[in-house]
Design an enzyme around this catalytic site. Structure first.
Site, short mmCIF file in Angstrom:
data_model
loop_
_atom_site.label_atom_id
_atom_site.label_comp_id
_atom_site.label_asym_id
_atom_site.label_seq_id
_atom_site.Cartn_x
_atom_site.Cartn_y
_atom_site.Cartn_z
NE ARG A 1 -3.51 -2.24 2.73
CZ ARG A 1 -2.98 -3.21 3.69
NH1 ARG A 1 -1.94 -3.48 4.06
NH2 ARG A 1 -4.08 -4.42 3.44
CE LYS B 1 -6.28 -1.05 5.01
NZ LYS B 1 -7.33 -1.29 4.41
CG HIS C 1 -5.14 0.10 -3.45
ND1 HIS C 1 -4.47 0.22 -2.17
CD2 HIS C 1 -5.96 -0.77 -3.08
CE1 HIS C 1 -4.94 -0.88 -1.38
NE2 HIS C 1 -5.87 -1.31 -2.08
NE ARG D 1 -3.53 -4.31 -0.82
CZ ARG D 1 -2.65 -4.86 -0.14
NH1 ARG D 1 -1.41 -4.70 -0.09
NH2 ARG D 1 -3.08 -5.28 0.90
CG HIS E 1 -5.75 -9.32 2.25
ND1 HIS E 1 -6.36 -9.77 0.74
CD2 HIS E 1 -5.66 -7.90 1.88
CE1 HIS E 1 -6.25 -8.91 -0.07
NE2 HIS E 1 -5.90 -7.64 0.61
CE1 TYR F 1 -7.42 -7.90 -6.19
CE2 TYR F 1 -7.27 -8.98 -4.23
CZ TYR F 1 -6.99 -8.02 -4.93
OH TYR F 1 -6.48 -6.67 -4.37
#
Length: 280
Positions: A130, A154, A225, A228, A251, A260
């Protein structure tokens, strides 16, 4: 809160307070539920759905904190309208491999800024980082002996990723012949004074946008993004499992990676039922 969260929330709160009080002193006790609702109604039409959802999250968080401090007595956070953001409602828009090759080839690596931008774009394209993760990388986060990169994701979570020879070489070139002298521990620094690390993800986003516009590449978006999404899509096309993709992208929940599956059209066609009316 994590620094990245603060960086994302503050602009929304500043806009809200400026709209309510202008250049005068801020008196949160005078804020009403009507002020909150009208602010959201004015802002939402001009924002992408995800951006609008981030705005309302920021507003709720701020108003809860204001109530905790005693600056407001009413639960104004409950007055913030809900912005619909249905899960998996869109197909991820990833940049194509040919576009990435064209973009990387266009970077002038004979300049200090070019070496910096090239290394940043490689981190986005090869590791799927990111924008905020790229800006927060520090000198101590790279273990050159074993070829490993520690990433701050994150919520402050840290993960280790393998540093390929291609990416490591690009970073080393910038550190040796491009990075300005500075006491800042961030790897990537501004090219112009004052010299320090990027304050937020917008610095990386600006590099991506200007690079795409300079070459004239018609990418799905102008943001970081898409690299990614592009990496995840390519991994899926080459047989990688959703678990492997999720591990690389950091994730925390498998549900995040499932989006995806929508880009693997070849596999999805095998699940389609035949048209009852026959072929026409």
């Amino acid at each position: 809160m994590a620094r990245a969260t603060i960086v994302n929330y503050v602009p929304f709160i500043r806009t809200f307070l400026t709209g309510r009080f202008g250049g005068g002193s801020v008196a949160l006790s005078r804020v009403t539920a009507c002020d909150v609702v009208q602010f959201v109604q004015r802002q939402v039409p001009h924002l992408h759905r995800k951006r609008a959802k981030l705005m309302t999250s920021a507003l709720r968080s701020f108003l809860r904190y204001a109530r905790y401090r005693g600056d407001v007595t009413l639960d104004l956070a409950a007055a913030v309208p809900v912005v619909p953001n249905w899960s998996m409602s869109t197909i991820p828009r990833g940049i194509e491999p040919d576009q990435i090759r064209q973009l990387l080839a266009s970077i002038d690596r004979n300049t200090a800024m070019g070496r910096r931008d090239y290394a940043i774009l490689l981190l986005l394209a090869r590791l799927g980082l990111r924008a905020g993760e790229v800006t927060s990388i520090e000198l101590d986060d790279i273990d050159w002996t074993v070829g490993k990169l520690t990433v701050r994701g994150k919520s402050g979570q840290r993960s280790e990723l393998p540093l390929s020879a291609e990416v490591g070489k690009a970073i080393a070139a910038y550190l040796r012949r491009g990075r300005p002298h500075s006491t800042c521990r961030r790897i990537f620094l501004r090219a112009k004074a004052p010299i320090y690390g990027f304050l937020g993800s917008s610095g990386v986003g600006s590099i991506v946008r200007h690079s795409l516009e300079r070459v004239g590449i018609d990418a799905p978006t102008k943001g970081a993004h898409q690299f990614r999404h592009g990496l995840a899509t390519e991994m899926l096309r080459h047989g990688a499992s959703l678990g492997e993709i999720g591990d690389l992208l950091g994730h925390r929940h498998p549900q995040t990676t499932k989006i995806y599956t929508k880009v693997d059209l070849k596999a999805l066609r095998t699940l389609a039922l035949p048209w009852p009316g026959g072929v026409r």
